[in-house]
Motif scaffolding. Structure first.
Motif, PDB file in Angstrom:
ATOM      1  N   LEU A  65      31.500  43.533  36.838  1.00 40.37           N
ATOM      2  CA  LEU A  65      31.550  43.224  38.274  1.00 40.37           C
ATOM      3  C   LEU A  65      30.498  42.184  38.661  1.00 40.37           C
ATOM      4  N   LEU A  66      29.314  42.278  38.064  1.00 41.53           N
ATOM      5  CA  LEU A  66      28.277  41.279  38.346  1.00 41.53           C
ATOM      6  C   LEU A  66      28.697  39.897  37.853  1.00 41.53           C
ATOM      7  N   CYS A  67      29.295  39.835  36.675  1.00 41.32           N
ATOM      8  CA  CYS A  67      29.798  38.550  36.171  1.00 41.32           C
ATOM      9  C   CYS A  67      30.904  38.018  37.080  1.00 41.32           C
ATOM     10  N   ALA A  68      31.792  38.903  37.512  1.00 40.03           N
ATOM     11  CA  ALA A  68      32.900  38.507  38.384  1.00 40.03           C
ATOM     12  C   ALA A  68      32.409  37.988  39.730  1.00 40.03           C
ATOM     13  N   ALA A  69      31.238  38.427  40.148  1.00 43.96           N
ATOM     14  CA  ALA A  69      30.688  37.936  41.412  1.00 43.96           C
ATOM     15  C   ALA A  69      30.481  36.425  41.361  1.00 43.96           C
ATOM     16  N   PHE A  70      30.208  35.904  40.168  1.00 44.31           N
ATOM     17  CA  PHE A  70      29.893  34.479  40.034  1.00 44.31           C
ATOM     18  C   PHE A  70      30.942  33.694  39.249  1.00 44.31           C
ATOM     19  N   ILE A  71      31.892  34.402  38.635  1.00 44.21           N
ATOM     20  CA  ILE A  71      32.958  33.741  37.877  1.00 44.21           C
ATOM     21  C   ILE A  71      34.291  34.222  38.455  1.00 44.21           C
ATOM     22  N   PRO A  72      34.855  33.445  39.374  1.00 45.13           N
ATOM     23  CA  PRO A  72      36.060  33.894  40.083  1.00 45.13           C
ATOM     24  C   PRO A  72      37.224  34.304  39.183  1.00 45.13           C
ATOM     25  N   SER A  73      37.367  33.707  38.015  1.00 48.16           N
ATOM     26  CA  SER A  73      38.491  34.057  37.144  1.00 48.16           C
ATOM     27  C   SER A  73      38.386  35.485  36.600  1.00 48.16           C
ATOM     28  N   LEU A  74      37.209  36.089  36.677  1.00 47.47           N
ATOM     29  CA  LEU A  74      37.012  37.467  36.204  1.00 47.47           C
ATOM     30  C   LEU A  74      37.204  38.504  37.311  1.00 47.47           C
ATOM     31  N   ARG A  75      37.376  38.059  38.529  1.00 43.73           N
ATOM     32  CA  ARG A  75      37.368  38.980  39.662  1.00 43.73           C
ATOM     33  C   ARG A  75      38.464  40.034  39.610  1.00 43.73           C
ATOM     34  N   VAL A  76      39.684  39.639  39.389  1.00 42.33           N
ATOM     35  CA  VAL A  76      40.777  40.614  39.419  1.00 42.33           C
ATOM     36  C   VAL A  76      40.613  41.656  38.307  1.00 42.33           C
ATOM     37  N   PRO A  77      40.416  41.252  37.041  1.00 43.26           N
ATOM     38  CA  PRO A  77      40.274  42.297  36.017  1.00 43.26           C
ATOM     39  C   PRO A  77      39.044  43.186  36.221  1.00 43.26           C
ATOM     40  N   ALA A  78      37.949  42.608  36.679  1.00 47.04           N
ATOM     41  CA  ALA A  78      36.743  43.417  36.906  1.00 47.04           C
ATOM     42  C   ALA A  78      36.947  44.391  38.062  1.00 47.04           C
ATOM     43  N   MET A  79      37.619  43.930  39.115  1.00 46.94           N
ATOM     44  CA  MET A  79      37.866  44.824  40.252  1.00 46.94           C
ATOM     45  C   MET A  79      38.836  45.940  39.877  1.00 46.94           C
ATOM     46  N   VAL A  80      39.821  45.638  39.055  1.00 54.15           N
ATOM     47  CA  VAL A  80      40.744  46.680  38.594  1.00 54.15           C
ATOM     48  C   VAL A  80      39.981  47.707  37.760  1.00 54.15           C
ATOM     49  N   ALA A  81      39.137  47.233  36.839  1.00 59.45           N
ATOM     50  CA  ALA A  81      38.347  48.155  36.008  1.00 59.45           C
ATOM     51  C   ALA A  81      37.433  49.025  36.875  1.00 59.45           C
ATOM     52  N   GLY A  82      36.783  48.408  37.851  1.00 62.37           N
ATOM     53  CA  GLY A  82      35.904  49.164  38.742  1.00 62.37           C
ATOM     54  C   GLY A  82      36.663  50.193  39.561  1.00 62.37           C
ATOM     55  N   ALA A  83      37.819  49.792  40.080  1.00 60.38           N
ATOM     56  CA  ALA A  83      38.622  50.712  40.893  1.00 60.38           C
ATOM     57  C   ALA A  83      39.142  51.873  40.052  1.00 60.38           C
ATOM     58  N   VAL A  84      39.592  51.599  38.842  1.00 58.66           N
ATOM     59  CA  VAL A  84      40.072  52.674  37.965  1.00 58.66           C
ATOM     60  C   VAL A  84      38.925  53.614  37.611  1.00 58.66           C
ATOM     61  N   ALA A 112      31.941  54.965  48.919  1.00 60.29           N
ATOM     62  CA  ALA A 112      31.436  53.784  49.619  1.00 60.29           C
ATOM     63  C   ALA A 112      31.624  52.527  48.771  1.00 60.29           C
ATOM     64  N   ALA A 113      31.322  52.620  47.483  1.00 56.78           N
ATOM     65  CA  ALA A 113      31.472  51.460  46.604  1.00 56.78           C
ATOM     66  C   ALA A 113      32.940  51.061  46.470  1.00 56.78           C
ATOM     67  N   LEU A 114      33.818  52.042  46.398  1.00 56.74           N
ATOM     68  CA  LEU A 114      35.248  51.756  46.302  1.00 56.74           C
ATOM     69  C   LEU A 114      35.750  51.078  47.580  1.00 56.74           C
ATOM     70  N   ALA A 115      35.220  51.487  48.721  1.00 58.25           N
ATOM     71  CA  ALA A 115      35.592  50.839  49.989  1.00 58.25           C
ATOM     72  C   ALA A 115      35.122  49.383  49.992  1.00 58.25           C
ATOM     73  N   LEU A 116      33.905  49.131  49.517  1.00 59.26           N
ATOM     74  CA  LEU A 116      33.414  47.750  49.436  1.00 59.26           C
ATOM     75  C   LEU A 116      34.251  46.931  48.458  1.00 59.26           C
ATOM     76  N   LEU A 117      34.636  47.556  47.360  1.00 58.08           N
ATOM     77  CA  LEU A 117      35.477  46.881  46.383  1.00 58.08           C
ATOM     78  C   LEU A 117      36.847  46.540  46.981  1.00 58.08           C
ATOM     79  N   ALA A 118      37.378  47.431  47.801  1.00 57.82           N
ATOM     80  CA  ALA A 118      38.656  47.176  48.469  1.00 57.82           C
ATOM     81  C   ALA A 118      38.547  45.979  49.412  1.00 57.82           C
TER      82      ALA A 118
END
Length: 129
Positions: A65-84, A112-118
């Motif tokens: 998730l930290l990497c995805a914060a700065f590398i947009p191409s990682l955002r969707v897979p990182a957010m899916v992993a975090g949400a799961v 709270a973190a899941l809401a922020l992720l959403a």
């Protein structure tokens, strides 16, 4: 521009929430503080290994998730992993009666973190449209 900055900030926060428990992997003495349980008795070694492994996996999600914060191409897979990751923990926590207050505190933090992720997911989706 503000969408990118807000998305980055949200992913950094959620990444940190997932990364913080990873310190249990290096300091198993913190298990009691983190989860409100003691790892004494016949199954102590097994439980300690399982919780340390959980800490490593949470650390990987946090780093993603930290990497995805700065590398947009990682955002969707990182957010899916975090949400799961957080979603399954919440499912297990709320389906299990009798959990201690420390574990329920972790569940509330994950809500709270899941809401922020959403919110971050909506921002990413909105920008992609």
């Amino acid at each position: 521009m503000w969408i990118d900055r807000l998305t980055t900030a949200l992913l950094v926060i959620v990444g940190a929430v997932n990364l913080l428990p990873s310190f249990v992997a290096l300091a198993p003495s913190r298990i009691t503080t983190a989860y409100g349980i003691t790892v004494d008795g016949a199954d102590a070694a097994d439980l300690t290994v399982l919780l340390r492994h959980r800490a490593v996996l949470l650390g990987l999600v946090g780093i993603g998730l930290l990497c995805a914060a700065f590398i947009p191409s990682l955002r969707v897979p990182a957010m899916v992993a975090g949400a799961v990751s957080m979603g399954t923990f919440l499912l297990f926590a709320y389906a299990t009666p009798g959990l201690n207050s420390a574990t329920m505190r972790v569940a509330r933090i994950d809500i709270a973190a899941l809401a922020l992720l959403a919110v971050a997911a909506v921002l990413v989706w909105r920008k992609a449209r």
